[in-house]
Design a protein around this motif. Sequence first.
Motif, PDB file in Angstrom:
ATOM      1  N   GLU A   3       0.798  -1.197   0.009  1.00 25.10           N
ATOM      2  CA  GLU A   3       0.233  -0.019  -0.229  1.00 25.10           C
ATOM      3  C   GLU A   3       0.943   1.288  -0.021  1.00 25.10           C
ATOM      4  OE1 GLU A   3      -3.489   1.337  -0.409  1.00 25.10           O
ATOM      5  OE2 GLU A   3      -3.217  -0.750  -0.322  1.00 25.10           O
ATOM      6  N   ARG A   4       0.478   2.309  -0.924  1.00 26.10           N
ATOM      7  CA  ARG A   4       1.488   3.534  -0.969  1.00 26.10           C
ATOM      8  C   ARG A   4       0.489   4.720  -0.941  1.00 26.10           C
ATOM      9  NH1 ARG A   4       4.951   1.358  -5.610  1.00 26.10           N
ATOM     10  NH2 ARG A   4       5.827  -0.696  -4.536  1.00 26.10           N
ATOM     11  N   SER A   5       1.175   5.756  -0.785  1.00 27.02           N
ATOM     12  CA  SER A   5       0.485   6.977  -0.851  1.00 27.02           C
ATOM     13  C   SER A   5       0.650   7.471  -2.329  1.00 27.02           C
ATOM     14  CB  SER A   5       1.009   8.100   0.043  1.00 27.02           C
ATOM     15  OG  SER A   5       0.419   9.297  -0.239  1.00 27.02           O
ATOM     16  N   GLY A   6      -0.769   7.595  -2.881  1.00 25.93           N
ATOM     17  CA  GLY A   6      -0.664   7.955  -4.344  1.00 25.93           C
ATOM     18  C   GLY A   6      -0.643   9.369  -4.553  1.00 25.93           C
ATOM     19  N   GLY A   7      -0.310  10.276  -3.679  1.00 27.08           N
ATOM     20  CA  GLY A   7      -0.486  11.875  -3.879  1.00 27.08           C
ATOM     21  C   GLY A   7      -1.931  12.296  -3.204  1.00 27.08           C
ATOM     22  N   ALA A   8      -2.199  13.520  -3.400  1.00 29.57           N
ATOM     23  CA  ALA A   8      -3.335  13.891  -2.715  1.00 29.57           C
ATOM     24  C   ALA A   8      -4.503  13.393  -3.661  1.00 29.57           C
ATOM     25  CB  ALA A   8      -3.526  15.715  -3.409  1.00 29.57           C
ATOM     26  N   ALA A   9      -5.699  13.293  -2.938  1.00 35.22           N
ATOM     27  CA  ALA A   9      -6.940  12.699  -3.429  1.00 35.22           C
ATOM     28  C   ALA A   9      -7.154  13.906  -4.453  1.00 35.22           C
ATOM     29  CB  ALA A   9      -7.989  12.839  -2.304  1.00 35.22           C
ATOM     30  N   PRO A  10      -7.550  12.973  -5.814  1.00 37.58           N
ATOM     31  CA  PRO A  10      -8.098  14.016  -6.896  1.00 37.58           C
ATOM     32  C   PRO A  10      -9.180  14.799  -6.550  1.00 37.58           C
ATOM     33  CG  PRO A  10      -7.505  11.411  -7.418  1.00 37.58           C
ATOM     34  CD  PRO A  10      -7.739  11.550  -6.043  1.00 37.58           C
ATOM     35  N   SER A  12      -9.561  16.601  -4.000  1.00 34.76           N
ATOM     36  CA  SER A  12      -9.262  17.781  -3.371  1.00 34.76           C
ATOM     37  C   SER A  12      -8.408  18.617  -4.007  1.00 34.76           C
ATOM     38  CB  SER A  12      -8.379  17.186  -1.906  1.00 34.76           C
ATOM     39  OG  SER A  12      -7.289  16.792  -2.577  1.00 34.76           O
ATOM     40  N   LEU A  13      -8.099  18.200  -5.344  1.00 34.35           N
ATOM     41  CA  LEU A  13      -7.333  19.166  -6.405  1.00 34.35           C
ATOM     42  C   LEU A  13      -8.166  20.135  -7.132  1.00 34.35           C
ATOM     43  CD1 LEU A  13      -5.271  16.171  -8.209  1.00 34.35           C
ATOM     44  CD2 LEU A  13      -4.683  17.606  -6.217  1.00 34.35           C
ATOM     45  N   GLY A  14      -7.703  21.060  -6.909  1.00 40.74           N
ATOM     46  CA  GLY A  14      -8.184  22.408  -7.910  1.00 40.74           C
ATOM     47  C   GLY A  14      -8.156  21.799  -9.303  1.00 40.74           C
ATOM     48  N   ASP A  15      -8.945  22.708 -10.144  1.00 38.37           N
ATOM     49  CA  ASP A  15      -9.005  22.262 -11.652  1.00 38.37           C
ATOM     50  C   ASP A  15      -7.640  22.369 -12.196  1.00 38.37           C
ATOM     51  OD1 ASP A  15     -11.762  21.588 -11.693  1.00 38.37           O
ATOM     52  OD2 ASP A  15     -12.131  23.685 -12.190  1.00 38.37           O
ATOM     53  N   ASP A  16      -7.015  23.133 -12.035  1.00 36.51           N
ATOM     54  CA  ASP A  16      -5.600  23.488 -12.525  1.00 36.51           C
ATOM     55  C   ASP A  16      -4.621  22.632 -12.149  1.00 36.51           C
ATOM     56  OD1 ASP A  16      -6.420  25.843 -13.837  1.00 36.51           O
ATOM     57  OD2 ASP A  16      -5.301  27.190 -12.607  1.00 36.51           O
ATOM     58  N   ARG A  17      -4.785  22.161 -10.777  1.00 33.63           N
ATOM     59  CA  ARG A  17      -3.746  21.169 -10.471  1.00 33.63           C
ATOM     60  C   ARG A  17      -4.163  19.722 -10.930  1.00 33.63           C
ATOM     61  NH1 ARG A  17       0.845  20.534  -7.156  1.00 33.63           N
ATOM     62  NH2 ARG A  17       0.991  18.183  -6.922  1.00 33.63           N
ATOM     63  N   LEU A  19      -5.437  19.068 -14.077  1.00 39.95           N
ATOM     64  CA  LEU A  19      -5.122  18.940 -15.070  1.00 39.95           C
ATOM     65  C   LEU A  19      -3.338  18.818 -15.254  1.00 39.95           C
ATOM     66  CD1 LEU A  19      -7.143  21.823 -17.001  1.00 39.95           C
ATOM     67  CD2 LEU A  19      -7.223  19.232 -17.269  1.00 39.95           C
ATOM     68  N   LYS A  20      -2.783  19.712 -14.326  1.00 40.82           N
ATOM     69  CA  LYS A  20      -1.228  19.448 -14.390  1.00 40.82           C
ATOM     70  C   LYS A  20      -0.921  17.944 -14.006  1.00 40.82           C
ATOM     71  CE  LYS A  20       2.698  21.395 -14.311  1.00 40.82           C
ATOM     72  NZ  LYS A  20       3.444  21.751 -15.373  1.00 40.82           N
ATOM     73  N   GLU A  21      -1.626  17.566 -13.144  1.00 36.59           N
ATOM     74  CA  GLU A  21      -1.309  15.823 -12.694  1.00 36.59           C
ATOM     75  C   GLU A  21      -1.631  15.075 -13.673  1.00 36.59           C
ATOM     76  OE1 GLU A  21      -0.567  14.315  -9.537  1.00 36.59           O
ATOM     77  OE2 GLU A  21      -0.094  16.306  -8.417  1.00 36.59           O
ATOM     78  N   LEU A  22      -2.613  15.180 -14.592  1.00 34.76           N
ATOM     79  CA  LEU A  22      -3.332  14.365 -15.458  1.00 34.76           C
ATOM     80  C   LEU A  22      -1.964  14.599 -16.775  1.00 34.76           C
ATOM     81  CD1 LEU A  22      -6.970  14.945 -15.839  1.00 34.76           C
ATOM     82  CD2 LEU A  22      -5.724  12.858 -15.821  1.00 34.76           C
ATOM     83  N   GLU A  23      -1.588  15.857 -17.008  1.00 34.38           N
ATOM     84  CA  GLU A  23      -0.423  15.980 -17.896  1.00 34.38           C
ATOM     85  C   GLU A  23       0.791  15.253 -17.401  1.00 34.38           C
ATOM     86  OE1 GLU A  23       0.028  19.974 -18.266  1.00 34.38           O
ATOM     87  OE2 GLU A  23      -1.952  20.666 -19.190  1.00 34.38           O
ATOM     88  N   THR A  24       1.271  15.442 -16.274  1.00 33.05           N
ATOM     89  CA  THR A  24       2.301  14.775 -15.922  1.00 33.05           C
ATOM     90  C   THR A  24       2.111  13.276 -15.879  1.00 33.05           C
ATOM     91  OG1 THR A  24       2.878  16.512 -14.616  1.00 33.05           O
ATOM     92  CG2 THR A  24       3.756  14.402 -14.014  1.00 33.05           C
ATOM     93  N   ILE A  25       0.985  12.555 -15.375  1.00 33.12           N
ATOM     94  CA  ILE A  25       0.878  11.163 -15.482  1.00 33.12           C
ATOM     95  C   ILE A  25       0.902  10.531 -16.913  1.00 33.12           C
ATOM     96  CG2 ILE A  25      -1.586  10.894 -15.137  1.00 33.12           C
ATOM     97  CD1 ILE A  25      -0.735   8.877 -13.212  1.00 33.12           C
ATOM     98  N   ASP A  53     -10.932   9.484 -13.921  1.00 37.21           N
ATOM     99  CA  ASP A  53     -12.454   9.502 -13.365  1.00 37.21           C
ATOM    100  C   ASP A  53     -12.607  10.837 -12.882  1.00 37.21           C
ATOM    101  OD1 ASP A  53     -12.579   6.720 -14.129  1.00 37.21           O
ATOM    102  OD2 ASP A  53     -12.405   5.997 -12.117  1.00 37.21           O
ATOM    103  N   GLU A  54     -11.947  11.524 -12.108  1.00 35.58           N
ATOM    104  CA  GLU A  54     -12.343  12.884 -11.330  1.00 35.58           C
ATOM    105  C   GLU A  54     -12.587  13.857 -12.490  1.00 35.58           C
ATOM    106  OE1 GLU A  54     -13.185  15.668  -8.750  1.00 35.58           O
ATOM    107  OE2 GLU A  54     -13.452  13.442  -8.610  1.00 35.58           O
ATOM    108  N   TYR A  55     -11.556  13.870 -13.538  1.00 32.49           N
ATOM    109  CA  TYR A  55     -11.644  14.786 -14.446  1.00 32.49           C
ATOM    110  C   TYR A  55     -12.876  14.603 -15.193  1.00 32.49           C
ATOM    111  CZ  TYR A  55     -11.173  17.493 -18.887  1.00 32.49           C
ATOM    112  OH  TYR A  55     -11.614  18.280 -19.931  1.00 32.49           O
ATOM    113  N   LEU A  56     -13.242  13.278 -15.601  1.00 29.36           N
ATOM    114  CA  LEU A  56     -14.507  12.913 -16.270  1.00 29.36           C
ATOM    115  C   LEU A  56     -16.000  13.328 -15.252  1.00 29.36           C
ATOM    116  CD1 LEU A  56     -13.588   9.702 -18.101  1.00 29.36           C
ATOM    117  CD2 LEU A  56     -14.235  11.714 -19.055  1.00 29.36           C
TER     118      LEU A  56
END
Length: 81
Positions: A3-10, A12-17, A19-25, A53-56
Amino acid sequence: MAERSGGAAPRSLGDDRLLKELETIHRTRHETLLHGSDDALATHTQRLKELEDEYLRRHPQRAPASARTREGARARASGEP
């Protein structure tokens, strides 16, 4: 798989963040597929799905570009503009 931490819960992210996370991944996906361990690929896949899923969820009525539809692909294949 551990089990690992996968970053901030989607959610909880603002729209800009988000999108940035999606671009990076998306940018790192190919490298992870080719060279990541099984655990790294599984973690990457899970995080990618969570972010997408969060974006959609936020954008259920997004308008696909006509070129990205089956009809648009058929038009390109037949040489139509």
